[in-house]
Design an enzyme around this catalytic site. Structure first.
Site, PDB file in Angstrom:
ATOM      1  N   CYS A 293       0.821  -1.205   0.000  1.00 21.57           N
ATOM      2  CA  CYS A 293       0.000   0.000   0.000  1.00 21.57           C
ATOM      3  C   CYS A 293       0.856   1.257   0.000  1.00 21.57           C
ATOM      4  O   CYS A 293       2.075   1.198   0.228  1.00 21.57           O
ATOM      5  CB  CYS A 293      -0.886   0.048   1.258  1.00 21.57           C
TER       6      CYS A 293
ATOM      7  N   ASP B  78      19.679  37.522 -12.529  1.00 24.17           N
ATOM      8  CA  ASP B  78      18.412  37.807 -13.193  1.00 24.17           C
ATOM      9  C   ASP B  78      17.793  39.085 -12.633  1.00 24.17           C
ATOM     10  O   ASP B  78      17.607  39.242 -11.421  1.00 24.17           O
ATOM     11  CB  ASP B  78      17.466  36.618 -12.983  1.00 24.17           C
TER      12      ASP B  78
END
Length: 507
Positions: free
Chosen positions: A33, A451
């Site tokens: 599971c 940037d």
């Protein structure tokens, strides 16, 4: 989850944060599971933990029909890791083993097949064949439960070599024959969502799982600002948009549609494929574009420790770092967008698609083309682009490098080596190479410190430019997400078109 006791506590608390990070199997039932399975928690002595579903299957356990452990998001670990195991897992997810075999996987990684087999078995409890087999079984289940296709067609579409192999694998993993698995399609909503209804007209509906919160709106904003005419379109109002785009796939073309409205842990996606064999590759590429295997809990925990970033993380939980469904396209668009605004980069990209793109056999609304192949650009004059000759030459150089393999941008590429190869190309600078590394190669730890938009976002957040290095060290290995938080900080004038140091803010 550093030890089995802590993993068991996650199972006891049904903690969905760890779905996909590990699996547990119960010896008394023979079932494995996901950690958040809603079934009664088994006794500790009956539980065994596995790093992958393939390892659980290899030990003789079958998938739980209630929690469907094969449908969990992939582990974020594979995106963060740059070693051979991480690279191999990304390539297996892309379907390389199905198309090229273990020898092809090993060749892409630069190792022998025996070395790859040994390392995967040692760390994951399963080799490349078993890992690919688990993925094929999941693809087959999706097709069985969402389409009316004949089982034989599904077998080959999922990548099985024969119908017998398909039948044996499905029965072993799900304890049902293909026809029984199709008949067992859930008809009600469960904790993990209903399986989509049967489809017509060649459309395959998928529910693409993710973990934790998911900030869909910033990601759809990002895609809408950069959508290229002919290959992308975004329709609808914010909060209820649909993103559509064309896909160039190994065996044919495709079209993907993804809705902005999220379900309880999944995005609704629809695929139209000329070749069903491309289903696994197409779904994985959409997952990368929408960063669905990210671990927002781990990202928030690390970035939230920074007192300046913490308010941004709290303001936008689950912020993702968009990837790309086509690394070659992303690289070309990054070069196109250098030193121009977002709008200008989009205009240039649209002109390139119109002039050099490959027309779809059958247009779908505004989607008419596939993005040009690198080899189609390597010798093209590109005079239709209103840009300096030096940048047209940079596009031709990049196209040639991608076409002849000088630069490799596949899912398992070595990131450091690829960035250096990009920097060796005339016309490709540090910003562009790092940006391609972040989006085309899915590196979660890239920081474009030069940037302009990042620095503007930092100033708005209260970080002086000269303090970046001191802060950034503590953001590892999630600096790409820190950067996206800065890109998404509200500007003084939201209507202002930020200078595109490009694709990243730009193309």
């Amino acid at each position: 989850m550093s030890n089995e006791d802590s993993r068991y506590e996650a199972v006891r608390s049904r903690d969905a944060r760890f779905d996909g990070a590990f699996f547990f199997a119960v010896s008394t039932t023979g079932i494995y599971c996901r950690p958040s399975c809603p079934a009664t928690t088994p006794r500790r002595r009956n539980v065994t933990f596995f790093p992958t579903s393939a390892a659980a299957q290899g030990s003789g356990f079958r998938a739980c029909r209630r929690c469907r452990p094969d449908a969990v998001p992939g582990s974020a670990e594979w995106n963060a890791r740059a070693d051979v195991v991480g690279r191999a897992m990304r390539l297996i997810g892309e379907g390389v083993v199905d198309r090229e075999g273990v020898s092809g996987l090993a060749a892409r990684l630069g190792y022998s097949a025996r070395q790859v087999q040994r390392q995967l078995n040692a760390e994951l409890g399963a080799g490349p064949v078993a890992l690919a087999r688990a993925q094929r079984a999941h693809t087959a289940r999706v097709l069985l439960q969402t389409t009316g296709l004949p089982a034989a067609d599904i077998a080959f579409a999922a990548g099985f070599a024969s119908v017998r192999q398909f039948n044996d694998t499905i029965k072993e993993i799900y304890a049902l024959t293909p026809s029984e698995l199709r008949a067992a399609r859930p008809g009600r909503t469960t904790r993990y969502g209903p399986v989509a209804p049967s489809v017509t007209a060649g459309t395959l509906p998928l529910r693409l799982a993710f973990r934790g919160p998911y900030a869909a709106r910033p990601l759809f904003d990002h895609l809408q600002r950069r959508a290229l005419t002919g290959i992308e379109e975004v329709s609808g109002e914010p909060g209820a948009r649909t993103y559509r785009r064309t896909l160039r796939l190994p065996h044919g073309a495709g079209i993907a549609e993804v809705d902005e409205v999220t379900g309880d842990g999944w995005l609704n996606c629809r695929l139209r494929l000329t070749e069903l064999r491309d289903l696994t590759t197409a779904s994985q590429r959409v997952r990368r574009l929408f960063d669905l295997d990210a671990d927002p809990y781990a990202v928030a925990e690390r970035l939230g420790r920074d007192p300046v970033l913490a308010p941004l993380v709290e303001r936008c939980p689950g912020l993702r770092a968009p990837g790309t469904p086509d690394p070659h396209e992303l690289a070309v668009r990054a070069v196109l967008g250098q030193q121009v605004s977002v709008a200008a980069g989009r205009t240039l990209g649209g002109a390139l698609v119109a002039a050099r793109g490959e027309p779809l056999p059958e247009p779908s609304g505004a989607l008419t083309h596939l993005f040009p192949r690198p080899e189609d650009l390597s010798q093209a004059p590109l005079t239709e682009l209103g840009m300096p000759e030096s940048r047209r030459e940079a596009l031709r150089t990049l196209g040639a490098a991608l076409a002849d393999g000088t630069v490799t941008l596949d899912a398992g590429a070595d990131r450091d080596r690829t960035e250096q190869a990009l920097l060796a190309l005339r016309g490709v600078g540090p910003w562009t190479a790092a940006y391609i590394r972040m989006r085309a190669l899915g590196d979660p730890d890239v920081l474009l410190s030069g940037d302009a938009a990042v620095r503007a976002g930092m100033r708005r957040a209260g970080i002086p430019a000269d303090a970046l290095a001191a802060h950034a060290h503590d953001w590892r290995p999630w600096r790409s997400y820190a950067m996206h938080h800065f890109w998404n900080t509200p500007a003084t004038d939201p209507a202002t078109d930020r200078p595109s140091t490009t694709e990243g803010t730009g193309s």
